[in-house]
Scaffold this motif. Sequence first.
Motif, mmCIF file in Angstrom:
data_model
loop_
_atom_site.group_PDB
_atom_site.id
_atom_site.type_symbol
_atom_site.label_atom_id
_atom_site.label_comp_id
_atom_site.label_asym_id
_atom_site.label_seq_id
_atom_site.Cartn_x
_atom_site.Cartn_y
_atom_site.Cartn_z
ATOM 1 N N GLU A 27 0.863 -1.169 0.000
ATOM 2 C CA GLU A 27 0.000 0.000 0.000
ATOM 3 C C GLU A 27 0.900 1.219 0.000
ATOM 4 O O GLU A 27 1.833 1.320 0.795
ATOM 5 N N GLN A 28 0.630 2.157 -0.900
ATOM 6 C CA GLN A 28 1.473 3.329 -1.002
ATOM 7 C C GLN A 28 0.624 4.576 -0.861
ATOM 8 O O GLN A 28 -0.399 4.725 -1.528
ATOM 9 N N LYS A 29 1.062 5.469 0.015
ATOM 10 C CA LYS A 29 0.397 6.755 0.195
ATOM 11 C C LYS A 29 1.366 7.840 -0.223
ATOM 12 O O LYS A 29 2.511 7.870 0.195
ATOM 13 N N SER A 30 0.867 8.737 -1.049
ATOM 14 C CA SER A 30 1.695 9.832 -1.532
ATOM 15 C C SER A 30 1.346 11.091 -0.758
ATOM 16 O O SER A 30 0.188 11.357 -0.457
ATOM 17 N N GLY A 31 2.347 11.910 -0.472
ATOM 18 C CA GLY A 31 2.134 13.124 0.295
ATOM 19 C C GLY A 31 2.136 14.373 -0.566
ATOM 20 O O GLY A 31 2.517 15.443 -0.094
ATOM 21 N N ASN A 32 1.758 14.272 -1.839
ATOM 22 C CA ASN A 32 1.733 15.450 -2.700
ATOM 23 C C ASN A 32 0.646 16.409 -2.251
ATOM 24 O O ASN A 32 -0.468 16.005 -1.951
ATOM 25 N N SER B 218 7.496 15.997 -2.376
ATOM 26 C CA SER B 218 6.548 14.956 -1.994
ATOM 27 C C SER B 218 7.261 13.862 -1.212
ATOM 28 O O SER B 218 8.454 13.639 -1.355
ATOM 29 N N HIS B 219 6.501 13.181 -0.398
ATOM 30 C CA HIS B 219 7.015 12.025 0.316
ATOM 31 C C HIS B 219 5.967 10.920 0.190
ATOM 32 O O HIS B 219 4.783 11.185 0.030
ATOM 33 N N SER B 220 6.427 9.725 0.231
ATOM 34 C CA SER B 220 5.484 8.612 0.108
ATOM 35 C C SER B 220 5.785 7.580 1.182
ATOM 36 O O SER B 220 6.926 7.412 1.598
ATOM 37 N N LYS B 221 4.725 6.933 1.615
ATOM 38 C CA LYS B 221 4.838 5.872 2.601
ATOM 39 C C LYS B 221 4.422 4.568 1.939
ATOM 40 O O LYS B 221 3.374 4.497 1.308
ATOM 41 N N THR B 222 5.238 3.572 2.072
ATOM 42 C CA THR B 222 4.926 2.264 1.513
ATOM 43 C C THR B 222 4.949 1.249 2.651
ATOM 44 O O THR B 222 5.868 1.235 3.455
#
Length: 138
Positions: free
Chosen positions: A40-45, A57-61
């Motif tokens: 599951e990937q969440k993008s912080g854009n 941007s940062h992303s959490k996987t």
Amino acid sequence: MKTLMFLSILFAGAAMQAGDLKSYQTGVLKEMTSVECGYEQKSGNTFVGEVLGTDGSHSKTRKTLCHEYVLQTNHVIYHIRPRDEKHPALVPVGETAHFRMKKDLMVLRVPEGDDKERDYDVVGMTPVDNPSAVAQKK
């Protein structure tokens, strides 16, 4: 003439009802484990970052886990996963389950639970080495 018409409608309805009966096989749910089934990937854009084109941007996987059940019958051991990954229902382990195959999926219902039919993907099958030993354990 009216009685003949009434009887023919009655028998036609009974025949249609009999055609809807589904045959189920029986097995025992032996265990439930959680297995990795993807990421599951969440993008912080942010909106401003998208408009201005900044690369802040940062992303959490993270790994996602799915329920995997072991269903044992007299001849085959099935490893199954629920098709509804977002809201999987917990099925009681150690109970008898009724199932049938429908195209490329397994339809399972547990009478001791809520007795609803749920769709499962078969991810593995193993033949039982000694079917008579399984029948004696029951």
